[in-house]
Design a protein around this motif. Structure first.
Motif, PDB file in Angstrom:
ATOM      1  N   GLU A   1       0.921  -1.176   0.109  1.00 18.32           N
ATOM      2  CA  GLU A   1       0.073  -0.090  -0.163  1.00 18.32           C
ATOM      3  C   GLU A   1       0.742   1.219  -0.167  1.00 18.32           C
ATOM      4  N   PRO A   2       0.471   2.170  -0.895  1.00 15.67           N
ATOM      5  CA  PRO A   2       1.608   3.211  -0.944  1.00 15.67           C
ATOM      6  C   PRO A   2       1.421   4.160   0.296  1.00 15.67           C
ATOM      7  N   VAL A   3       2.456   4.815   0.758  1.00 17.28           N
ATOM      8  CA  VAL A   3       2.438   5.772   1.784  1.00 17.28           C
ATOM      9  C   VAL A   3       1.945   7.135   1.294  1.00 17.28           C
ATOM     10  N   LEU A   4       2.308   7.614   0.149  1.00 22.16           N
ATOM     11  CA  LEU A   4       1.601   8.722  -0.382  1.00 22.16           C
ATOM     12  C   LEU A   4       1.313   8.593  -1.956  1.00 22.16           C
ATOM     13  N   LYS A   5       0.039   9.079  -2.118  1.00 20.37           N
ATOM     14  CA  LYS A   5      -0.155   8.680  -3.531  1.00 20.37           C
ATOM     15  C   LYS A   5      -0.959  10.221  -4.071  1.00 20.37           C
ATOM     16  N   ILE A   6       0.018  10.635  -4.778  1.00 27.04           N
ATOM     17  CA  ILE A   6      -0.293  11.908  -5.730  1.00 27.04           C
ATOM     18  C   ILE A   6      -1.094  11.572  -6.788  1.00 27.04           C
TER      19      ILE A   6
ATOM     20  N   VAL B   1       2.600  19.305  -1.813  1.00 25.79           N
ATOM     21  CA  VAL B   1       2.278  18.158  -0.884  1.00 25.79           C
ATOM     22  C   VAL B   1       2.263  18.455   0.621  1.00 25.79           C
ATOM     23  N   LEU B   2       3.364  19.341   0.884  1.00 27.61           N
ATOM     24  CA  LEU B   2       3.231  19.627   2.212  1.00 27.61           C
ATOM     25  C   LEU B   2       2.329  20.754   2.571  1.00 27.61           C
ATOM     26  N   ARG B   3       1.397  21.221   1.700  1.00 28.03           N
ATOM     27  CA  ARG B   3       0.518  22.385   1.899  1.00 28.03           C
ATOM     28  C   ARG B   3       1.227  23.627   2.208  1.00 28.03           C
ATOM     29  N   LEU B   4       2.556  23.790   1.939  1.00 24.92           N
ATOM     30  CA  LEU B   4       3.216  25.121   2.213  1.00 24.92           C
ATOM     31  C   LEU B   4       2.486  26.202   1.334  1.00 24.92           C
ATOM     32  N   GLU B   5       2.032  25.467  -0.099  1.00 26.18           N
ATOM     33  CA  GLU B   5       1.481  26.163  -1.141  1.00 26.18           C
ATOM     34  C   GLU B   5       0.005  25.443  -1.174  1.00 26.18           C
ATOM     35  N   ASP B   6      -1.068  26.049  -1.547  1.00 22.20           N
ATOM     36  CA  ASP B   6      -2.406  25.373  -1.826  1.00 22.20           C
ATOM     37  C   ASP B   6      -2.112  25.187  -3.365  1.00 22.20           C
ATOM     38  N   ALA B   7      -2.650  23.767  -3.344  1.00 20.03           N
ATOM     39  CA  ALA B   7      -2.781  23.192  -4.725  1.00 20.03           C
ATOM     40  C   ALA B   7      -3.917  23.876  -5.617  1.00 20.03           C
ATOM     41  N   THR B   8      -3.767  24.075  -7.067  1.00 21.61           N
ATOM     42  CA  THR B   8      -4.916  24.469  -7.705  1.00 21.61           C
ATOM     43  C   THR B   8      -5.963  23.403  -7.711  1.00 21.61           C
ATOM     44  N   SER B   9      -5.568  22.138  -8.121  1.00 19.93           N
ATOM     45  CA  SER B   9      -6.380  21.085  -8.033  1.00 19.93           C
ATOM     46  C   SER B   9      -5.850  19.641  -7.956  1.00 19.93           C
ATOM     47  N   GLY B  10      -6.477  18.589  -7.851  1.00 20.78           N
ATOM     48  CA  GLY B  10      -5.679  17.420  -7.489  1.00 20.78           C
ATOM     49  C   GLY B  10      -5.887  16.857  -6.252  1.00 20.78           C
TER      50      GLY B  10
ATOM     51  N   ASP C   1      -6.706  13.170   2.155  1.00 23.23           N
ATOM     52  CA  ASP C   1      -6.407  13.776   1.287  1.00 23.23           C
ATOM     53  C   ASP C   1      -5.733  15.149   1.766  1.00 23.23           C
ATOM     54  N   LEU C   2      -4.387  15.478   1.712  1.00 22.16           N
ATOM     55  CA  LEU C   2      -3.546  16.422   2.372  1.00 22.16           C
ATOM     56  C   LEU C   2      -3.961  17.651   1.836  1.00 22.16           C
TER      57      LEU C   2
END
Lengths: 540, 304
Positions: free
Chosen positions: A272-277, A320-329, A337-338
């Motif tokens: 099982e992946p730890v992180l799935k982007i 991924v770290l939410r130091l910046e907000d993603a536009t989508s995804g 979902d981080l």
């Protein structure tokens, strides 16, 4: 017959508040017309000092040229009247530097700065202008006529270095000193600049003095090499000799530390992946910095993200770290979902994902002791560890990263670059994360230190079952460290796969470009690569 | 650039409105001008009459809106004291102040840049120490004290220059010299500090490697880069002078806007106070704009 330039028994001291530092001791080397001499060394080895002495760029005080001679066409520069010496600079001996952005004056046009080299040495203005345009064309500035009146910040890094080269060559000098000319550039740009330098050297018949820390660069362009350590020359010879049959233990150590020779790692088993982007996207204004990135990180796996500047690899880490907000995804950690997690839950989740930054000098607060830096994590997440146990835990963490308990009360500036990065790693480990994102975490370090930090990261992975998202531009390093490699360009993932697949049978042209542009320390291998690069260019 | 100017103008207009409201009501707190202008034993009738003429009989809010209404027609009201339009008195004074400030700042800027740059080039040398010493003394000395001592020495004892008043060029020497000292000391320090850091920058190293002489290295390559923090301080100091160098103008009997403002406050001449504040505020707005434009002229990376 005297050499074009000869440094004889040069000793330079720097008198600082901490005492006198012998920057170089009894250093001798020479350079002839049409050849390339490389001075190779790590930071603090004194590799730039003798070149600075040639250019009269050492500030005295604090510097002091204690003894020695610098003979230019047989005449000692150190005994020459200052006005004559000034006149040699630029006209007979020119220099280019590591970081062209800071070495070009930001408030004057590039045209002015290049033609100034000529007007200073007595050329009339109109002639200087015409020659500037000619030079800009020669070094490969597109649309050069309209670029004359532009400012340095309006050019790319590679173009800036081309402009520096144009400026240095304006007076057709006999010697070009290049101080780490490609260190700040991407590999593909580095290959172009090195080729340009070689072409121009042949064209002008100059002696090229190349100062570098990179054995690959030496292999690519140098005829002879001088290896420096702690202010002294430890070895010299042709590039081939020094690489194939190093004599001095330091040279041997340096060559052994060069990455890209080890066993490549086998893929880790399915889990099982730890992180799935998932289709992660970040748009700044109208600019798409990250374009639908999709990847996974498995437990105990190192996934390297490689790409050149502007490829979106750091944006990926930040979103991924939410130091910046993603536009989508989305980016799932542990099924959550981080990207869209509410602040409170995100706070709890964050302790499982930590980050190690590129430059530990900047990422460690200079006014906090090592104890404060590492234990701050416990202050932020108070339910993890009672205060009474902080000290023991910090000690344990420091020992884990190869430091000592006694280091706890010291401050970051009292450590070397490699030690500082160890502190940053200890800080990241404090919260027992599962995933560590390393953003160019070893790029600022010397090769031998790099190797040590990579060893440390590997050991910690085994001991603690960590996963790494390892962002890097240095392919040989990635080859030795990663299980899987993700290649990015212009915000997009162009190729991903197991490390062996990427390095041995890359599918995409960009990946091939990157691999052939990455210099190899063995001059023979490097010659092969250069051939492959030329062919790749021809087919394009 | 246009939108930047527009934004700046709007922001400044808002501050100006706030300033007018604040000063209008604050100045009224100083008391009733009637008490100052009429004899102590003036009759109630005379007092009422005086108040009616100057609009002081209305409730405060009515007076305020009346004033704002007049302002919108560019009518700044009458001076009680001078029986002329307040704006005339203010512009007359401001012209004097503007000349004084311009002469002083031109000298300060030229001297501070030249001496500060040279001091930075020879850091720790004799010239640097001398310049630093005098600039520190200058920046810390109180100007009222210097003014009085200067009058005693140069006017009274030596008789070289007039003690006060206006007339030929000799009347300008002492006020300009006294006003010069503080900003000169301050700006010299900023120039020196800024130049020390630019002179150790990478592009100065490039200039040396190019074989440039010291003069173009200092005054072409380093100075322009060092000017950004310097013009901020120059603007700050010039603003202080534009506000009217109250103390120095009073000591030298110089008919500038600072002296006018102090006199008007003491005389409860409300329209003059308000007009003076608006004129100087507008001048400072223009000067800040000029400095912002200068930033962009000096540094091509700055674009609005």
């Amino acid at each position: 017959m005297s050499h074009l330039l000869e440094v004889r028994n040069l000793t330079v001291d720097f008198h600082t508040a901490q005492g006198t530092v012998h920057a170089v001791r009894d250093v001798s080397w020479h350079l002839d017309r049409g050849e390339c001499l490389a001075i190779l060394g790590e930071s603090g080895s004194g590799k730039s000092v003798s070149a600075s002495a040639v250019m009269n760029l050492i500030d005295c005080p604090p510097g002091e040229i204690v003894s020695g001679e610098i003979l230019f066409e047989g005449e000692d520069l150190l005994k020459m009247p200052s006005e004559r010496r000034r006149d040699l600079n630029g006209r007979r001996v020119a220099m280019i530097f590591q970081d062209p952005l800071s070495h070009l004056n930001p408030v004057y046009t590039v045209g002015f700065q290049i033609s100034e080299m000529m007007t200073t040495h007595g050329e009339p203005k109109d002639k200087a202008r015409a020659r500037t345009l000619e030079l800009m064309k020669r070094v490969g500035i597109p649309d050069h006529e309209n670029k004359f009146d532009q400012y340095p910040h309006q050019f790319s890094g590679g173009q800036r270095q081309r402009l520096m080269i144009a400026m240095a060559l304006a007076m057709k000098p006999d010697i070009l000193v290049a101080d780490e000319p490609t260190t700040a550039l991407d590999v593909t740009v580095q290959a172009q600049i090195l080729r340009l330098l070689e072409e121009l050297q042949a064209e002008y018949g100059m002696g090229l003095l190349l100062i570098t820390h990179d054995l690959g660069v030496v292999a690519e362009v140098a005829d002879r090499v001088v290896v420096m350590n702690a202010g002294e020359i430890v070895e010299s010879g042709t590039a081939q000799q020094v690489y194939k049959a190093p004599v001095h233990p330091y040279t041997k150590k340096l060559i052994a530390a060069v990455p890209g020779e080890g066993e490549m790692a086998e893929p880790v088993g399915q889990d099982e992946p730890v992180l799935k982007i998932d289709n992660l996207r970040k748009v700044y204004g109208g600019f798409t910095a990250l374009d639908d990135a999709t990847l996974t990180v498995l437990p105990c796996e190192t996934v390297a993200i490689v790409g050149e500047s502007g490829s979106g690899k750091s944006t990926l880490a930040k979103t991924v770290l939410r130091l910046e907000d993603a536009t989508s995804g989305a980016a799932y950690y542990d099924g959550r979902d981080l990207v869209s997690l509410p602040a409170k839950e995100l706070f709890e989740l964050r302790r499982h994902i930590q980050m190690v930054f590129q430059d530990p000098t900047q990422s460690l607060n200079p006014r906090m002791s090592v104890y404060d830096i590492v234990s701050e994590a416990f202050a932020i997440h108070p339910d993890i560890l009672p205060k009474a146990k902080w000290k023991a835990r910090v000690q344990e963490l420091l020992e884990q990263v190869g430091l000592e308990a006694a280091h706890m009360s010291r401050y970051p500036h009292q450590f070397s670059g490699g030690q500082r990065q160890r502190i940053a790693i200890a800080r990241a480990l404090a919260l027992e994360p599962q995933l560590i994102i390393c953003d160019e975490a070893v790029s600022a370090l010397d090769v031998s230190i790099q190797a040590q930090v990579i060893q440390l990261l590997k050991r910690l992975q085994k001991e603690l079952g960590l996963s790494y998202l390892f962002i890097a531009h240095d392919l040989p390093l990635v080859r030795d460290f990663a299980h899987r490699v993700v290649v990015m360009q212009g915000g997009k993932i162009v190729e991903q796969g197991p490390v062996r697949e990427i390095f041995e049978s890359p599918r995409e042209k960009y990946t091939k470009d990157l691999l052939t542009a990455s210099p190899h320390p063995d001059p023979e291998v490097q010659a092969e690569r250069r051939k492959a690069r030329m062919e790749l260019e021809k087919t394009a | 650039m246009k939108s930047f100017l527009g934004k700046r103008a709007i922001a400044s207009a808002i501050s100006l409105v706030g300033l007018v409201i604040l000063v209008f009501f604050l100045s009224r707190l100083t008391g009733d001008p009637t008490d100052l202008y009429l004899p102590v034993d003036a009759s109630q009738e005379a007092r009422d009459n005086f108040r009616r003429i100057h609009g002081l009989d209305q409730p405060l809010m009515v007076q305020f809106f009346q004033y704002v209404g007049d302002l919108l027609r560019f009518d700044f009201g009458e001076s009680i004291r001078r029986s002329e339009p307040a704006i005339d008195a203010v512009l007359r004074g401001f012209t004097w102040t503007l000349q004084l400030a311009a002469i002083t700042m031109a000298l300060v800027t030229a001297m501070a840049i030249l001496i500060g740059s040279l001091a930075a080039f020879h850091v720790g040398g004799f010239f640097d120490r001398l310049a630093t010493f005098f600039s520190l003394v200058g920046a810390s000395a109180p100007d009222f004290w210097i003014a009085i001592v200067a009058i005693v020495i140069f006017s009274v004892n030596l008789g070289w220059v007039p003690t006060s008043g206006t007339g030929g060029w000799e009347f300008w020497i002492l006020p300009v010299a006294v006003l010069f000292i503080r900003p000169f000391g301050l700006i010299l320090q900023v120039v020196r500090g800024s130049m020390i850091s630019t002179l150790s920058s990478a592009y100065v190293k490039t200039a040396r490697a190019k074989g440039l002489r010291n003069r173009p290295i200092i005054f072409v390559h380093a100075l322009r880069n060092a000017m950004l923090p310097v013009i901020t301080v120059i603007g700050d100091q010039a603003a202080a002078l534009l506000n009217g160098a109250v103390v120095v103008e009073s000591i030298f009997g110089f008919p500038g806007v600072g002296k006018l403002m102090i006199d008007s406050i003491l005389q409860r001449d409300f329209s003059v106070i308000l007009a003076a504040i608006m004129v100087t505020a507008f001048a400072i707005f223009l000067m800040n704009l000029l400095i912002d434009i200068l930033y962009a002229v000096l540094d091509p990376r700055i674009r609005y």
